[in-house]
Motif scaffolding. Structure first.
Motif, PDB file in Angstrom:
ATOM      1  N   GLU A  70      58.192   2.263  39.602  1.00  0.00           N
ATOM      2  CA  GLU A  70      59.342   2.771  38.858  1.00  0.00           C
ATOM      3  C   GLU A  70      58.912   3.420  37.550  1.00  0.00           C
ATOM      4  O   GLU A  70      58.248   2.802  36.731  1.00  0.00           O
ATOM      5  N   ILE A  71      59.351   4.622  37.357  1.00  0.00           N
ATOM      6  CA  ILE A  71      59.035   5.352  36.129  1.00  0.00           C
ATOM      7  C   ILE A  71      59.588   4.653  34.902  1.00  0.00           C
ATOM      8  O   ILE A  71      58.970   4.635  33.846  1.00  0.00           O
ATOM      9  N   ASP A  72      60.780   4.072  35.040  1.00  0.00           N
ATOM     10  CA  ASP A  72      61.454   3.544  33.851  1.00  0.00           C
ATOM     11  C   ASP A  72      61.297   2.033  33.667  1.00  0.00           C
ATOM     12  O   ASP A  72      61.977   1.445  32.844  1.00  0.00           O
ATOM     13  N   GLN A  98      57.003   8.388  41.782  1.00  0.00           N
ATOM     14  CA  GLN A  98      57.758   7.146  41.810  1.00  0.00           C
ATOM     15  C   GLN A  98      57.917   6.719  43.264  1.00  0.00           C
ATOM     16  O   GLN A  98      58.545   7.405  44.053  1.00  0.00           O
TER      17      GLN A  98
END
Lengths: 342, 342
Positions: A70-72, A98
DNA sequence: GTGAAAGCGCTAACAT
DNA sequence: ATGTTAGCGCTTTCAC
């Protein structure tokens, strides 16, 4: 006035393509006069080399893929930043992928190299273990992140999770905590990352001759703070007495802090909490979060170093690198009073 | 057994390159038998099309650049995730560029398209305003994010910052707050983003016929929580009475919460706090943070829509799109008691 | 030191 | 429906 090509510049400057190419690449052996003449034509026409064409011709893309779940997720976004910076320092650009822990997406990552999109891959797998990675990848330069015990043909970089977890437990024990829980075992997590942390947790207790209570191991269904909060809330409601908590990551710790607070449990007075990853989430939590901190900069630098060597042709067996970690002590699990007064 | 090319597959299958290409692209008019024969050759040889070559031939890269100041800023990492998902749904892959607010890095972004690396750029500028962007970019498809009032040749997507800030202030006023501060004006920020939020803050006070006190506008030197905490601490030490605080973003709010807590000021009892961006940082803060929430999903979808149209040849003047926002009410600035009891 | 030409692997007219 | 071939723009031997 459309696309300006190398040939156009050559024509205007009255030289061959080779000479223009030499100037573009700062090739040493060009007479100053030539260089000036060519440079002028370049400026005049506003020439920009076409990177795609260059890549086709050279076979090098100058790009690496970073494949993360996950990027975030705070840990991964912070790690991404270091990777991007280290890559940039080495002349690479980063294509962030991602995977959302999706097996198909993870598989696709390893094909990117073969498709000529990137020169190599830094990969934090979730849905496949390193054996599968080894089977899938053929001659793709890959550096694996995260936990894995198997020696494979790809390189690995990680911290010593077992030792780190032991230290977290020891830190709590030193404060006199006696009922230390672990949060959380994630259903379906096949990476062994949590396993190692859990193992270290148990080892830490065994080292201190503390009993192991299986009820103190809290399970969750996914990696969200919501789930973590739920697990802690239910544990409290079930009357599970605990005075210490080691969390698998800061997100879980954040959810735990929330659940403890809403249940009227004081941190660190009633329960001391240790997180993992040392993310911004924990640095500003209330109370601020004590956390096991992988050296992300070193992690990124090491990964790029190994990947660079592979890209440059190193063919040897998979190498394992353990990078350093530390325990960042903050309010949620402060230094033991005994230590302070000594 | 090195690189397998299209021509190799054609040779093995005993057909032309065109036929292989047709199969690879699922071109409808191929006899099932041909398809089977070709597919077998592909599997046998382990053929993977070379994307770089395809890009050279078609002139399309299938990639877009996302240029943001910091990968690991919660707002940008969350936005990146939505952008990546929307892009993926439209068949694009995303190259994330971290500019670190560096003018040179920001300029370089616009060259990427010209260099044939990406088909278009989604750009959140910090060090240049939209006029400069307009001057720099030539025929590069660009969608700008963040605040800008100037109509330019690039498209823009943003929320209505002025209105949003007014709503934040109104929310606090409805709770009976009378000394509402704004945090923070960032030195050297030329984007006008903060300006608009500040403007909305002032407008909100004026609308309610409240006095404007310049001392209630807190300045910071950078975008970190540390700086924000410092600004709030100093304001408190200086005896600045305040009972409400509107923050330029959640990071600032996080720093503010920390400073207030360590100063023994209760939130929301003594000071109610409103953040901005609705990031994970605020969702798990203590107390949980009321925050102005741009619709990030809509923002991402709109940006990709506009960019897609430009890539597909739309040449018109710059379009401005305002996407929706809302106020997410949490503990740090709850709904007014008056409203609750009504 | 500089020029000429043969690729890099794929696509897309055009031809059959 | 399938085959032929000329590019896409740059790099890179190899002569000059």
């Amino acid at each position: 006035m459309r696309k300006v090509r190398l040939a156009d510049v050559a024509a205007v400057a009255g030289v061959s393509m080779k000479t223009v190419s030499n100037v573009v690449h700062d090739y040493p052996h060009v007479t100053p006069e030539m260089r000036r003449k060519v440079q002028q034509a370049i400026d005049e026409l506003g020439y920009k080399p076409n990177l795609t064409a260059r890549r086709l011709a050279t076979g090098k893309t100058g790009m690496i893929a970073l494949a993360i779940p996950e990027i975030d997720h705070p840990y991964f976004s912070e790690l991404s930043r270091y990777i991007a910076e280290e890559a940039s320092a080495r002349g690479y650009r980063v294509l962030v992928e991602q995977t959302l822990s999706n097996p198909a997406a993870e598989r696709a990552v390893l094909n990117d190299r073969e498709a000529g999109v990137v020169d190599g891959v830094i990969f934090h797998p979730v849905s496949m273990n390193s054996m599968e990675v080894a089977r899938l990848k053929r001659d793709v330069p890959v550096v694996l992140l995260g936990e894995s015990t198997m020696p494979v043909t790809a390189d690995h970089v990680m911290i010593d999770n077992v030792v780190a977890a032991q230290e977290g437990v020891a830190h709590l024990l030193a404060q006199g905590r006696r009922r230390i829980a672990f949060l959380g075992v994630v259903e379906g997590d096949v990476t062994g990352s949590t396993d190692q942390r859990l193992l270290g947790y148990q080892q830490g207790l065994v080292d201190a001759r503390m009993p192991l209570d299986p009820r103190l191991i809290l399970s969750v269904t996914d990696f969200t703070p919501e789930e973590s909060a739920r697990a802690v809330r239910e544990a409290l409601e079930a009357g599970l007495g605990l005075d210490g908590l080691v969390c698998r990551d800061d997100r879980f710790a954040t959810g735990a802090l929330y659940a403890l607070r809403t249940a009227g449990v004081r941190v660190p007075e009633d329960v001391a909490v240790v997180g993992w990853d040392d993310t911004e989430l924990g640095r500003w939590a209330t109370p601020t979060l004590t956390s096991i901190a992988p050296d992300k900069r070193e992690l990124a630098a090491t990964a790029l170093q190994l990947l660079g060597e592979r890209i440059d042709g190193y063919q040897g067996i998979g190498r394992h690198r353990i990078v350093s970690h530390s325990l960042i002590v903050r309010e949620s699990a402060p230094v033991a009073a005994a230590v302070l007064s000594s």
